[in-house]
Design a protein around this motif. Structure first.
Motif, mmCIF file in Angstrom:
data_model
loop_
_atom_site.group_PDB
_atom_site.id
_atom_site.type_symbol
_atom_site.label_atom_id
_atom_site.label_comp_id
_atom_site.label_asym_id
_atom_site.label_seq_id
_atom_site.Cartn_x
_atom_site.Cartn_y
_atom_site.Cartn_z
ATOM 1 N N VAL A 93 0.830 -1.198 0.000
ATOM 2 C CA VAL A 93 0.000 0.000 0.000
ATOM 3 C C VAL A 93 0.871 1.257 0.000
ATOM 4 C CG1 VAL A 93 -1.575 1.321 1.450
ATOM 5 C CG2 VAL A 93 -2.038 -1.077 0.989
ATOM 6 N N ARG A 96 2.720 1.617 -3.350
ATOM 7 C CA ARG A 96 1.896 2.149 -4.436
ATOM 8 C C ARG A 96 1.616 3.632 -4.252
ATOM 9 N NH1 ARG A 96 -1.973 -2.899 -4.116
ATOM 10 N NH2 ARG A 96 -0.555 -4.434 -4.981
ATOM 11 N N PHE A 109 -12.885 7.265 -11.415
ATOM 12 C CA PHE A 109 -14.002 6.732 -10.631
ATOM 13 C C PHE A 109 -15.277 7.433 -11.077
ATOM 14 C CE2 PHE A 109 -10.454 6.620 -7.398
ATOM 15 C CZ PHE A 109 -10.216 5.265 -7.562
ATOM 16 N N PRO A 110 -16.390 6.755 -11.070
ATOM 17 C CA PRO A 110 -17.644 7.437 -11.431
ATOM 18 C C PRO A 110 -18.109 8.370 -10.320
ATOM 19 C CG PRO A 110 -18.049 5.112 -10.973
ATOM 20 C CD PRO A 110 -16.583 5.321 -10.853
ATOM 21 N N LYS A 111 -17.236 9.311 -9.994
ATOM 22 C CA LYS A 111 -17.546 10.315 -8.972
ATOM 23 C C LYS A 111 -17.215 11.677 -9.568
ATOM 24 C CE LYS A 111 -16.117 7.394 -5.181
ATOM 25 N NZ LYS A 111 -15.748 7.413 -3.791
ATOM 26 N N TYR A 119 -9.522 11.525 -3.661
ATOM 27 C CA TYR A 119 -9.670 10.200 -3.043
ATOM 28 C C TYR A 119 -8.400 9.740 -2.326
ATOM 29 C CZ TYR A 119 -10.428 5.276 -2.338
ATOM 30 O OH TYR A 119 -10.526 4.048 -1.759
ATOM 31 N N ILE A 123 -7.672 8.941 1.701
ATOM 32 C CA ILE A 123 -7.414 7.649 2.360
ATOM 33 C C ILE A 123 -6.037 7.626 3.003
ATOM 34 C CG2 ILE A 123 -8.999 6.282 0.933
ATOM 35 C CD1 ILE A 123 -6.564 5.288 -0.621
ATOM 36 N N HIS A 124 -5.101 8.443 2.492
ATOM 37 C CA HIS A 124 -3.779 8.457 3.104
ATOM 38 C C HIS A 124 -3.667 9.532 4.184
ATOM 39 C CE1 HIS A 124 -2.147 5.503 0.414
ATOM 40 N NE2 HIS A 124 -2.556 6.176 -0.629
ATOM 41 N N ARG A 173 -4.941 12.479 -10.581
ATOM 42 C CA ARG A 173 -5.293 11.645 -9.437
ATOM 43 C C ARG A 173 -4.050 10.947 -8.880
ATOM 44 N NH1 ARG A 173 -9.496 7.116 -10.911
ATOM 45 N NH2 ARG A 173 -7.642 6.258 -11.875
ATOM 46 N N ALA B 323 -8.095 2.077 -7.832
ATOM 47 C CA ALA B 323 -8.024 2.315 -6.390
ATOM 48 C C ALA B 323 -6.744 1.710 -5.802
ATOM 49 C CB ALA B 323 -9.260 1.719 -5.705
ATOM 50 N N ALA B 328 -4.794 2.335 -2.159
ATOM 51 C CA ALA B 328 -5.910 1.894 -1.325
ATOM 52 C C ALA B 328 -5.697 0.429 -0.990
ATOM 53 C CB ALA B 328 -7.230 2.072 -2.060
ATOM 54 N N GLN B 332 -10.426 -1.118 1.215
ATOM 55 C CA GLN B 332 -10.855 0.224 0.818
ATOM 56 C C GLN B 332 -11.366 0.230 -0.612
ATOM 57 O OE1 GLN B 332 -7.203 2.192 1.870
ATOM 58 N NE2 GLN B 332 -8.182 3.327 3.519
ATOM 59 N N SER B 333 -10.667 -0.503 -1.484
ATOM 60 C CA SER B 333 -11.116 -0.503 -2.874
ATOM 61 C C SER B 333 -12.496 -1.139 -2.975
ATOM 62 C CB SER B 333 -10.106 -1.225 -3.773
ATOM 63 O OG SER B 333 -10.374 -2.593 -3.850
ATOM 64 N N HIS B 336 -15.082 1.420 -0.898
ATOM 65 C CA HIS B 336 -15.238 2.767 -1.453
ATOM 66 C C HIS B 336 -15.728 2.756 -2.891
ATOM 67 C CE1 HIS B 336 -12.043 4.290 1.628
ATOM 68 N NE2 HIS B 336 -13.194 4.004 2.176
ATOM 69 N N HIS B 337 -15.385 1.716 -3.635
ATOM 70 C CA HIS B 337 -15.673 1.772 -5.069
ATOM 71 C C HIS B 337 -16.544 0.628 -5.563
ATOM 72 C CE1 HIS B 337 -13.007 5.114 -5.417
ATOM 73 N NE2 HIS B 337 -12.096 4.449 -4.734
#
Lengths: 264, 435
Positions: A93, A96, A109-111, A119, A123-124, A173, B323, B328, B332-333, B336-337
């Motif tokens: 994690v 990445r 993302f569909p946001k 995002y 989360i971080h 992103r 994600a 993530a 979380q992935s 959240h998604h």
């Protein structure tokens, strides 16, 4: 032995990633055969080669995305900043977060656009409050060259953008996590020439602050933007060299055949 | 080059043979379209027949015949001591009051047999209504006022036209003399048809004219609530684990096969399991929505798991990768998604499963929810019955008036189902996202 040659050529630039004898197996099938490659810092390294040659597989080793594939096994040694990323104590994690990735098909993302970029910082826990988060989002969009186009659309859905804008949104992103290295897996293959030009321009711009490794099918693209190129063929690295040298006077016959379009 | 040349010469699109082939293709296509269309038409006709027959037979359950009588609230009968306390008012003989009123209306009826028939015009359940009226308003005592009283089921059926005057008297449940009284009351405008509120607010009864579906409706609600609370989280968690986290090996394949098989197990088997597990081992109360809900949850689980897995699988991998590549964690992935994107499908599957559970009868018969229960259940451990079982019970009753009640209850059940499906559509619309 090619890698050794490379070291002599590149010993003046520091390499941030160093892969040694990396082999990848999908079940019984060996997709990468003892690949060794050093990636110089703050440069663009292009990985070229025909389809199925293992260049994407290699790229996905660098942020351990191969871990998500069932039956995939990685052998060999990959270090980022001298640290073995496959060591047991390494958390993928965190890895990445340091090594961002942009995919072939833009996958926002569909946001909303804002939420897409916000995002990862969320989360971080990169932002202490809303203002800081706003700053990160705007700065990332700015760096991705998208801010002017979307600053009034931040609450619109990210999937409503055009293909090129979506891809730049995905880059923004990835930048929002503040990575050191960005992996790009054929980021322009689904884009038209104009959108491609914009993304390429952006990639060159990003080189100042990031180390970029790009997989591409377009030799022109590799020639245009990269400083270093590695040619993959059948799971092996055939040749590594400075882009200009590799495209003008390749050492290997197969490289020559590929870049002149005789196969691939 | 020559090869392709030759190939080109061989193909001719205008020969008779080719034209015939083409015509055959078009004919086949038209035939298929007609077949498909006729299938749809047949389905629609059947649906229309079903709805027309049920609604045609059942709409009269929503109206009720009443007889308006001038009733003297005689203090001597209700409360001779003038105490006006609840106990006295509750225990008073209201039947006498109604009988007095009927006697006054028809003074010339004298024989015992005729009097019994006369008193039979009014429902036995009317006494209850009458008592409630007096208890709620004790000031009525000592006065005379006209009161609407529920007619008995036979009079109700006669008034709605289900019992014909033309049938000979021996074969008719309503005798000539009752018809005479009915006509007399009607000419006095004492016969009315009103909305049957009791059908929606009352529990079950042996008297069809006062039987209601509220008990079954509440029982169904409690049962579904338990089913949902148990099956949704368990089903969802299983689906997420199996789809996103579980390694793909022989054990998970075995589990998958078994889940698919469980979805096809006859529901009565779940009823037997419910008896064995919840009643005999866990000693939970019989006939309770709690046990019914648990049993139906067992039945609904496979449906929910299968639907949830399918819609989780439908989320493109690129979203998961996006994600994960941002750092993530797997969880979380997913939360959240993947989960928000698959929610419409999961909810649809859940509501389909719950609709199935709502219409289920067989397993509930096994665990004793088929009892005759008058009280409206106050909780999940009270004895209760559910709508389909209520329909089953009423359909089994001999009284003519239960026929319309049965259809009425079916209408309510169908309404309930339509309501649930409407929720499913709304939820899907709300959660649906454009790619």
């Amino acid at each position: 032995m090619l890698a050794k040659d490379m070291n002599t050529v590149y010993n003046d630039t520091k390499s941030i990633i160093s892969a040694k004898d990396v082999s990848v197996f999908y079940g019984e099938k060996r997709a990468l055969k003892s690949v060794s490659l050093d990636i110089p810092e703050n440069q663009i390294t292009a990985l070229i080669g025909p389809s199925g040659c293992g260049k994407s597989t290699f790229l996905r080793c660098l942020n351990r995305m191969n871990d998500t594939i069932e039956n995939c096994r990685v052998e060999g040694n990959i270090t980022v900043d001298g640290q073995d990323i496959y060591a047991p104590h390494v958390d993928e994690v965190l890895l990445r977060a340091r090594v961002g990735m942009v995919f072939q098909k833009a996958n926002p993302f569909p946001k909303s656009i804002y939420d897409n970029v916000a995002y990862a910082p969320r989360i971080h826990g990169l932002a202490k409050n809303k203002d800081e988060l706003d700053d990160i989002v705007l700065a990332s969009l700015e760096k991705a060259g998208l801010l002017d186009e979307v600053k009034d659309l931040l609450n619109e859905s990210g999937t409503g953008l055009s293909g090129g804008q979506q891809q730049r949104l995905c880059i923004a992103r990835a930048l929002a996590v503040q990575p050191d290295i960005i992996l790009m897996d054929e980021p322009c293959s689904a884009l038209d020439p104009i959108a491609t030009a914009k993304v390429e321009e952006l990639i060159e711009e990003l080189r100042k602050n990031y180390t970029i490794i790009i997989v591409t099918h377009s030799m022109q693209q590799a020639a245009r933007i990269s400083q270093k190129t590695a040619f993959f063929h059948l799971g092996e690295i055939v040749e590594i060299g400075e882009t200009e040298q590799l495209f003008t006077s390749p050492n290997d016959k197969r490289t020559q055949g590929y870049i002149t379009g005789r196969f691939g | 080059m020559t090869d392709t040349q030759e190939l080109k010469e061989k193909v001719s699109w205008v020969t008779d043979d080719a034209m015939e082939k083409l015509a055959r293709r078009h004919r086949s296509e038209r035939r298929f379209k007609r077949l498909g269309l006729s299938a749809i038409v047949i389905a629609l006709v059947m649906l229309a027949t079903l709805l027309v027959s049920i609604i045609g037979r059942g709409y009269t359950a929503f109206i009720q015949t009443t007889i308006t009588l001038d009733v003297t609230f005689s203090e001597a009968i209700i409360d001779p001591k003038g105490a006006r306390d609840h106990k006295t008012l509750k225990a008073a003989s209201y039947r006498t009051l109604i009988r007095e009123a009927l006697r006054k209306e028809f003074p010339d009826v004298s024989t015992r047999k005729d009097l019994r028939a006369l008193f039979g015009l009014i429902s036995k359940g009317a006494v209850q209504e009458f008592r409630d009226l007096v208890i709620s308003d004790p000031d009525l005592i000592g006065t005379t006022s006209s009161v609407e009283l529920t007619a008995s089921d036979d009079i109700d059926m006669f008034s709605k036209g289900y019992i014909s005057r033309n049938v000979s008297e021996e074969d008719r449940r309503v005798k000539d003399i009752e018809i005479k009284w009915f006509d007399q009351l009607q000419s006095n405008n004492a016969i009315q048809t009103v909305f049957n509120k009791r059908f929606f607010t009352g529990g079950d009864s042996r008297e069809p004219e006062v039987a209601g579906i509220m008990g079954a409706l509440v029982g169904s609600l409690y049962t579904l609530l338990i089913t949902f609370i148990i099956s949704f989280p368990i089903g969802l968690m299983s689906a997420i684990y199996l789809e996103e986290f579980a390694p793909k090996n022989k054990i998970t394949v075995l589990i998958e096969v078994n889940i698919n098989n469980l979805a096809a197990v006859p529901s009565i088997v779940y009823g037997l399991l419910g008896v064995a597990l919840f009643l005999n081992v866990a000693h939970m109360p019989r006939s309770a929505p709690l046990v019914g809900g648990l049993t139906l949850a067992l039945m609904t689980l496979p449906t929910i798991i299968i639907a949830a897995r399918a819609s989780i699988r439908a989320v493109p991998d690129s979203i998961r990768n996006a994600a994960l590549a941002l750092g993530a964690s797997k969880q979380q992935s997913v939360f959240h998604h993947v989960l928000p994107l698959s929610m419409p499908g999961i909810l649809t599957g859940t509501i389909i499963g719950l609709s199935q559970a709502l219409g289920e009868t067989a397993p509930l018969l096994m665990i004793g929810m088929v009892a005759f229960i008058v009280d409206i259940p106050g909780g999940v451990t009270d004895p209760a019955t559910v709508l389909p079982v209520q329909i089953f019970l009423w359909a089994d009753s001999p009284e003519r008036a239960f026929v319309e009640k049965t259809s009425g209850a079916i209408i309510v059940l169908l309404g309930f189902l339509v309501f649930m499906n409407a929720i499913a559509v709304l939820l899907r619309k709300k959660f649906e996202r454009r790619w």
